[in-house]
Design a protein around this motif. Structure first.
Motif, PDB file in Angstrom:
ATOM      1  N   GLY A   1       0.785  -1.274  -0.102  1.00 37.49           N
ATOM      2  CA  GLY A   1       0.054   0.114  -0.063  1.00 37.49           C
ATOM      3  C   GLY A   1       0.881   1.176   0.083  1.00 37.49           C
ATOM      4  O   GLY A   1       2.213   1.085   0.161  1.00 37.49           O
ATOM      5  N   SER A   2       0.169   2.645   0.059  1.00 36.84           N
ATOM      6  CA  SER A   2       1.213   3.503  -0.090  1.00 36.84           C
ATOM      7  C   SER A   2       1.931   4.078   1.101  1.00 36.84           C
ATOM      8  O   SER A   2       2.904   4.552   0.976  1.00 36.84           O
ATOM      9  CB  SER A   2       0.005   4.818  -0.455  1.00 36.84           C
ATOM     10  N   ARG A   3       1.265   3.445   2.144  1.00 36.20           N
ATOM     11  CA  ARG A   3       2.232   3.679   3.377  1.00 36.20           C
ATOM     12  C   ARG A   3       3.599   2.738   3.469  1.00 36.20           C
ATOM     13  O   ARG A   3       4.745   3.145   3.521  1.00 36.20           O
ATOM     14  CB  ARG A   3       1.431   3.178   4.618  1.00 36.20           C
ATOM     15  N   ARG A   4       3.471   1.595   3.065  1.00 33.83           N
ATOM     16  CA  ARG A   4       4.572   0.719   2.726  1.00 33.83           C
ATOM     17  C   ARG A   4       5.672   1.267   1.722  1.00 33.83           C
ATOM     18  O   ARG A   4       6.982   0.780   1.996  1.00 33.83           O
ATOM     19  CB  ARG A   4       4.137  -0.921   2.306  1.00 33.83           C
ATOM     20  N   ARG A   5       4.932   1.696   0.717  1.00 26.64           N
ATOM     21  CA  ARG A   5       5.951   2.078  -0.479  1.00 26.64           C
ATOM     22  C   ARG A   5       6.735   3.358   0.060  1.00 26.64           C
ATOM     23  O   ARG A   5       7.731   3.829  -0.731  1.00 26.64           O
ATOM     24  CB  ARG A   5       4.927   2.525  -1.518  1.00 26.64           C
ATOM     25  N   ARG A   6       6.670   3.852   1.160  1.00 29.05           N
ATOM     26  CA  ARG A   6       7.555   4.832   1.617  1.00 29.05           C
ATOM     27  C   ARG A   6       8.808   4.489   2.429  1.00 29.05           C
ATOM     28  O   ARG A   6       9.715   5.142   2.591  1.00 29.05           O
ATOM     29  CB  ARG A   6       6.938   5.966   2.801  1.00 29.05           C
ATOM     30  N   PHE A   7       8.968   2.912   2.641  1.00 30.77           N
ATOM     31  CA  PHE A   7       9.896   1.970   3.147  1.00 30.77           C
ATOM     32  C   PHE A   7      10.840   1.477   2.364  1.00 30.77           C
ATOM     33  O   PHE A   7      10.171   0.745   1.515  1.00 30.77           O
ATOM     34  CB  PHE A   7       9.729   1.479   4.386  1.00 30.77           C
ATOM     35  N   SER A   8      12.192   1.350   2.557  1.00 29.59           N
ATOM     36  CA  SER A   8      13.135   0.476   1.741  1.00 29.59           C
ATOM     37  C   SER A   8      12.587  -0.868   1.853  1.00 29.59           C
ATOM     38  O   SER A   8      12.167  -1.465   2.975  1.00 29.59           O
ATOM     39  CB  SER A   8      14.437   0.677   2.366  1.00 29.59           C
ATOM     40  N   ASP A   9      12.452  -1.730   0.862  1.00 28.47           N
ATOM     41  CA  ASP A   9      11.972  -3.053   0.766  1.00 28.47           C
ATOM     42  C   ASP A   9      10.317  -3.211   1.575  1.00 28.47           C
ATOM     43  O   ASP A   9       9.954  -4.075   2.154  1.00 28.47           O
ATOM     44  CB  ASP A   9      13.001  -4.011   1.300  1.00 28.47           C
ATOM     45  N   TYR A  10       9.805  -2.001   1.480  1.00 28.73           N
ATOM     46  CA  TYR A  10       8.487  -1.811   1.949  1.00 28.73           C
ATOM     47  C   TYR A  10       8.430  -2.065   3.507  1.00 28.73           C
ATOM     48  O   TYR A  10       7.215  -2.384   4.042  1.00 28.73           O
ATOM     49  CB  TYR A  10       7.442  -3.029   1.391  1.00 28.73           C
ATOM     50  N   GLY A  11       9.612  -1.970   4.197  1.00 31.66           N
ATOM     51  CA  GLY A  11       9.578  -2.155   5.624  1.00 31.66           C
ATOM     52  C   GLY A  11       9.395  -3.467   6.075  1.00 31.66           C
ATOM     53  O   GLY A  11       9.331  -3.893   7.365  1.00 31.66           O
ATOM     54  N   TYR A  12       9.569  -4.342   5.054  1.00 31.74           N
ATOM     55  CA  TYR A  12       9.566  -5.775   5.542  1.00 31.74           C
ATOM     56  C   TYR A  12      10.925  -6.512   5.513  1.00 31.74           C
ATOM     57  O   TYR A  12      12.042  -6.032   5.401  1.00 31.74           O
ATOM     58  CB  TYR A  12       8.808  -6.761   4.791  1.00 31.74           C
ATOM     59  N   TRP A  13      11.062  -7.473   6.364  1.00 33.03           N
ATOM     60  CA  TRP A  13      12.409  -8.290   6.414  1.00 33.03           C
ATOM     61  C   TRP A  13      12.637  -9.252   5.568  1.00 33.03           C
ATOM     62  O   TRP A  13      11.569  -9.450   4.765  1.00 33.03           O
ATOM     63  CB  TRP A  13      12.461  -9.244   8.046  1.00 33.03           C
ATOM     64  N   TYR A  14      13.904  -9.607   5.135  1.00 31.42           N
ATOM     65  CA  TYR A  14      13.933 -10.576   4.201  1.00 31.42           C
ATOM     66  C   TYR A  14      15.372 -11.373   4.378  1.00 31.42           C
ATOM     67  O   TYR A  14      16.319 -10.607   4.796  1.00 31.42           O
ATOM     68  CB  TYR A  14      14.286 -10.020   2.454  1.00 31.42           C
ATOM     69  N   THR A  15      15.160 -12.538   4.422  1.00 27.90           N
ATOM     70  CA  THR A  15      16.573 -13.245   4.801  1.00 27.90           C
ATOM     71  C   THR A  15      16.617 -14.143   3.556  1.00 27.90           C
ATOM     72  O   THR A  15      15.678 -14.724   3.137  1.00 27.90           O
ATOM     73  CB  THR A  15      16.263 -14.072   6.029  1.00 27.90           C
ATOM     74  N   ALA A  16      17.889 -14.120   3.142  1.00 22.67           N
ATOM     75  CA  ALA A  16      18.185 -14.852   1.887  1.00 22.67           C
ATOM     76  C   ALA A  16      18.207 -16.323   2.098  1.00 22.67           C
ATOM     77  O   ALA A  16      17.996 -16.711   3.041  1.00 22.67           O
ATOM     78  CB  ALA A  16      19.438 -14.172   1.242  1.00 22.67           C
ATOM     79  N   ASP A  17      18.523 -16.881   0.979  1.00 21.89           N
ATOM     80  CA  ASP A  17      18.782 -18.324   1.012  1.00 21.89           C
ATOM     81  C   ASP A  17      19.629 -18.758   2.237  1.00 21.89           C
ATOM     82  O   ASP A  17      20.627 -18.217   2.502  1.00 21.89           O
ATOM     83  CB  ASP A  17      19.546 -18.761  -0.448  1.00 21.89           C
TER      84      ASP A  17
END
Length: 166
Positions: free
Chosen positions: A67-83
């Motif tokens: 959403g518009s709020r999440r699009r204000r943050f790098s990577d939408y403000g979510y965590w990501y752990t690679a392989d």
């Protein structure tokens, strides 16, 4: 049957559909996918891996979910752990991936590209029950979109992809 769209064509489709209204660019050539919000004078950028069309479609799906709020943050403000995620991290990954991968499946169909669910973890032997649960969740999301339609940006993108293939 016409060939599927390549990554550069997908970038062009995205640009024509969204650049002006959403001040966002789709950019290939990255080692890892990443979303960067707009900064003063610069558009938001959705980076996808190398020149992989599937990566481009997948990253646009995440953008369409955000959403518009999440699009204000790098990577939408979510965590990501690679392989290399463990079973618990993989379960958390699956929880947030069903919806974007469902959208990706519609984008793939529109772009003429085969879709297969992404596990995004080559180093873990994923338990069969966990994999089945994710596939069921993905099918439920696909059915929901079939029954109720795609969200606005996703529908616009799928239509633009189909038009580019015509």
């Amino acid at each position: 049957m016409a060939m599927g769209l390549d990554a550069r064509c997908i970038e062009g489709v995205f640009s024509r559909a969204f650049a002006a209204e959403f001040n966002t660019r789709l950019v290939g050539g990255a080692e890892e996918p990443l979303y960067q919000p707009p900064t003063s004078g610069a558009p938001a950028e959705i980076y996808y891996c190398r020149d992989y069309a599937r990566s481009a479609l997948h990253e646009v799906a995440h953008w369409c979910v955000a959403g518009s709020r999440r699009r204000r943050f790098s990577d939408y403000g979510y965590w990501y752990t690679a392989d290399g995620r463990d079973t618990q991290q993989q379960a958390a990954f699956f929880c947030v991936e069903a919806k974007p991968q469902a959208l990706e499946s519609f984008f793939c169909a529109a772009a003429g590209i085969a879709f297969a669910p992404s596990l995004d973890n080559l180093s873990l032997e994923i338990p069969a029950a966990m994999l089945e649960q994710f596939q069921n969740q993905l099918r439920r999301e696909q059915a929901r979109f079939n029954n109720h339609g795609l969200p606005f940006r996703a529908a616009r993108f799928a239509q633009a992809l189909r038009k580019a293939r015509a």
